[in-house]
Design an enzyme around this catalytic site. Structure first.
Site, PDB file in Angstrom:
ATOM      1  CG  ASP A   1      -1.964   1.193   1.227  1.00  0.00           C
ATOM      2  OD1 ASP A   1      -2.479   1.506   0.062  1.00  0.00           O
ATOM      3  OD2 ASP A   1      -2.336   1.442   2.246  1.00  0.00           O
TER       4      ASP A   1
ATOM      5  CD  GLU B   1      -0.399   5.202  -4.260  1.00  0.00           C
ATOM      6  OE1 GLU B   1      -0.220   5.688  -3.096  1.00  0.00           O
ATOM      7  OE2 GLU B   1      -0.974   4.416  -4.594  1.00  0.00           O
TER       8      GLU B   1
ATOM      9  CG  ASP C   1      -8.379   4.326  -0.162  1.00  0.00           C
ATOM     10  OD1 ASP C   1      -8.391   3.006  -0.142  1.00  0.00           O
ATOM     11  OD2 ASP C   1      -7.696   5.092   0.300  1.00  0.00           O
TER      12      ASP C   1
HETATM   13  O1  MIG Z   1      -4.101   6.176   4.417  1.00  0.00           O
HETATM   14  O2  MIG Z   1      -3.737   1.024   5.674  1.00  0.00           O
HETATM   15  O3  MIG Z   1      -6.021   1.972   0.245  1.00  0.00           O
HETATM   16  O4  MIG Z   1      -6.994  -0.199   1.598  1.00  0.00           O
HETATM   17  O5  MIG Z   1      -7.147   0.329   4.426  1.00  0.00           O
HETATM   18  C1  MIG Z   1      -4.926   5.177   4.240  1.00  0.00           C
HETATM   19  C2  MIG Z   1      -4.972   2.037   5.781  1.00  0.00           C
HETATM   20  C3  MIG Z   1      -3.920   3.857   3.994  1.00  0.00           C
HETATM   21  C4  MIG Z   1      -4.926   2.866   2.077  1.00  0.00           C
HETATM   22  C5  MIG Z   1      -5.696   1.652   1.618  1.00  0.00           C
HETATM   23  C6  MIG Z   1      -6.513   1.297   2.285  1.00  0.00           C
HETATM   24  C7  MIG Z   1      -6.037   0.922   3.568  1.00  0.00           C
HETATM   25  C8  MIG Z   1      -5.633   2.113   4.390  1.00  0.00           C
HETATM   26  N1  MIG Z   1      -4.587   2.848   3.395  1.00  0.00           N
END
Ligand code: MIG
Length: 638
Positions: A311, A314, A424
């Site tokens: 996650d 980017e 999201d």
């Molecule tokens: O700033 O880890 O897209 O699936 O639950 C949010 C918390 C960070 C973004 C991910 C989402 C995840 C969440 N993350």
């Protein structure tokens, strides 16, 4: 090999992104279709009024991309609304389909690219660059499917996850302790709803530090992993891109010592802030750093973990030290002035400029195979290379085993190392439809192990939305219910009609032999698991505009209900098909419908499946998890 169907053109001094795996000799002259203008940094094509554009992978809007402005600029973008231009991925492959002729294009460029597809001028297709350094591949083929196949040969075979990853997964940002996860297991078990995965979001970590597990909340983690597996459930932890700056934390200390973090012009590591607080970003573009970070996944695979999701790659930046200081300085100045209207907007503008600021992406550098490159020039590769770090490491750590891996950010090429989820989304009916439309475009780009957060990530999911969403998601290879902290809880046991939920998830398990077979075929043959109707029914022009029905594998068409308070929908059949209205894998109505338009009834708990001519649908007997499914004991509907 299809090299005779691909021409490669070089513009400026492009970097090697790693997207392409095939050697192709460069052609000279102007490429077909587009006119190159290095001065204005544009490619431009006349756009006939009948031309459709397919592709661009993970984006907003429809399957036909005509009439909007899309930007390849990987972004932590939780608002997937139609006014947006970018999501988390850059998949610069598209097909211009002019009914008479169709041609594919892949722009291999790791920086910003803008696709103005009849947006500024409806008769022009303009592609703009910040840096006119790229490879353009022009891909021919007699129809879109053939072009996709040729393109996919160019970029290499897609990732295949373990078979159990085709089961159902429950996730939520907010499970904090082993007991929270046990509750999820128990409640699914009580209802007899199959479950293969429970996801662990950032709260399992110690202070949001990658490759750590909080020992108070997860005492004896290894045994916990075993305990869950006895119930057929795999735990799938999240890994974030940023590494917390903290003395004594091995990942931080080793990374600094070895020089594996991204540095600024002055040679010091960039300090950004994300969930762990202040972090450094590993330089995944540096092969040594990639190897080092990849090996860290072993900490968790040694504890029995067999899958991960990457996650914030980017990379998402809440703020950098530098920009935050600029914002405070400017705010202090405003503080002493009278805040008139323009001052007010300046003030709110400053606040809104803090996260994911484009300027911040120009503050740090990579050591990209020995070349120092400013981040913004290769921005769209970061998530790809993080996932590549993991994928390459898995081959060293567990060469004979498949590890589940999918990522939020991606670029073409990452499809060889993992799948993606679409980030999201919201608990909105419109995002169920978006989910449907995103799938074929992602398949074109090579991403086959894909899915969205079923039920929606942000916002509050209702029982009917969850049910309709499941009825679509049972066809997506990645099938996961995930939601955000603070939203209404949406595990299937939170709703009333658990019998129907059970039936739908069981239907998924009955379908897994078909889904897995068709998935594997798509990977092996470089074809698409999800296809728009027009990709198969080329002579039926009606199919061109149908974006809310999809072909799934070779035998099925689906027509999900994606609007609230509907007990049916219109469906167009390009040929006679057998319709199944399924309340469960063994309770269904069947009816042969003739080619043409139909209004088809589908109550809230009924999934519509259409079997194409001459095809049959294999169904297994559902089990509590994929490991216990018998792929040989199948019944058939034909
Ligand atoms: O700033 O880890 O897209 O699936 O639950 C949010 C918390 C960070 C973004 C991910 C989402 C995840 C969440 N993350």
């Amino acid at each position: 090999m299809a090299t005779e169907n691909i021409r490669k053109y070089k513009f400026g001094n492009p970097l090697n992104t790693g997207a392409v795996v095939m050697e192709i000799a460069e052609s000279t002259g102007n490429p077909e279709g587009f006119l190159a203008n290095p001065k204005s940094k544009e490619l431009q094509a006349d756009f006939s009024k009948d031309a459709f554009v397919y592709g661009l992978g993970e984006t907003i809007r429809g399957i036909n991309k005509r009439g909007w402005l899309y930007r390849s600029n990987n972004a932590d973008e939780p608002h997937h609304e139609e006014g947006k231009n970018s999501l988390y991925a850059s998949h610069n492959f598209f097909i211009v389909d002019d009914t008479e002729t169709c041609t594919g294009y892949f722009i291999d460029h790791p920086g910003f690219v803008e696709f103005d597809i009849g947006y500024t001028d409806k008769d022009l297709f303009t592609i703009r660059f910040n840096d006119f350094d790229f490879y353009l591949y022009v891909i021919s083929g007699k129809e879109p499917k053939e072009i996709v196949k040729n393109f996919r040969e160019l970029v290499g075979k897609s990732y295949i996850p373990p078979v159990w990853a085709f089961g159902y997964g429950q996730s939520r940002w907010g499970y904090k302790t082993a007991d929270d996860i046990r509750t999820v297991r128990d409640r699914y078990k009580e209802l007899g709803i199959p479950l293969d995965m429970i996801y662990m979001d950032i709260d399992y970590m110690q202070d949001y530090k990658d490759f750590t597990v909080n020992p108070e909340r997860f005492p004896d983690f290894e045994n916990f992993v075993k305990e869950m597996k006895k119930d057929g459930i795999r735990l799938i932890p999240i890994i974030d891109a940023g590494v917390k700056i903290q003395d004594g934390y091995d990942v931080y200390e080793e990374g600094v010592k070895e020089g594996f973090f991204c540095k600024k012009e002055d040679g010091k590591e960039l300090v950004a802030a994300v969930w762990p607080g202040k972090v450094h970003f590993p330089d995944f573009l540096n092969p040594k750093a990639r190897e080092w970070f990849g090996d860290k996944y072993k900490v968790l695979t040694d504890a029995g973990i067999e899958g991960f999701w990457n996650d914030m790659n980017e990379p998402a930046i809440f703020y950098t030290e530098e920009h935050l200081k600029e914002v405070f300085d400017n705010i202090h100045e405003l503080e002493n002035k009278e805040l008139d209207i323009s001052g007010f907007f300046e003030f709110t503008g400053l606040i809104n400029s803090i996260a994911n600021n484009p300027e911040d992406y120009r503050r740090f550098f990579h050591d990209f195979d020995g070349v120092k490159v400013r981040h913004d020039k290769v921005h769209n590769l970061y998530g790809f290379y993080m996932t590549r770090a993991a994928g390459e490491a898995f081959e060293r750590i567990a060469p004979n085993k498949k590890i589940l891996m999918f990522s939020r950010a991606s670029y073409v090429g990452m499809h060889r190392y993992g799948g993606v989820w679409t980030g999201d989304n919201m608990s909105w009916w419109s995002h169920l439809l978006l989910n449907i439309k995103q799938m074929p475009s992602l398949n074109m780009a090579g991403f086959i192990y894909i899915g969205a957060d079923t039920g929606g990530f942000g916002g509050n999911c209702t029982e009917d939305l969850m049910m309709r969403w499941l009825e679509f998601s049972i066809f997506t290879p990645l099938f996961r219910n995930h939601s955000a902290l603070g939203t209404r809880e949406q595990e299937l046991y939170q709703f009333k009609d658990s019998e129907s939920f059970k039936n739908i998830v069981e239907l998924r398990y009955a379908l897994i032999p078909y889904i897995y077979r068709e998935f594997t075929k798509a990977v092996e043959n470089n074809t698409m698991y999800f296809r728009p109707l027009y990709f198969d029914y080329r002579s039926d022009k009606r199919c061109r505009e149908i974006e809310d029905q999809l072909l799934v594998g070779d035998s099925l068409m689906i027509a999900p209900v994606y609007e609230q308070n509907r007990t049916g929908r219109y469906v167009y059949l390009p040929e006679d098909m057998k319709m199944l209205r399924m309340r469960s894998y063994k309770d269904y109505d069947e009816e042969v419908l003739s080619e043409g338009d139909h209004y088809v009834k589908a109550e809230l708990n009924e999934t519509l499946i259409f079997i194409r001519q001459g095809q049959k649908l294999p169904l297994a007997k559902p089990a509590r998890c994929v490991d216990e499914l018998d792929f040989d004991d199948l019944s058939y509907i034909s």
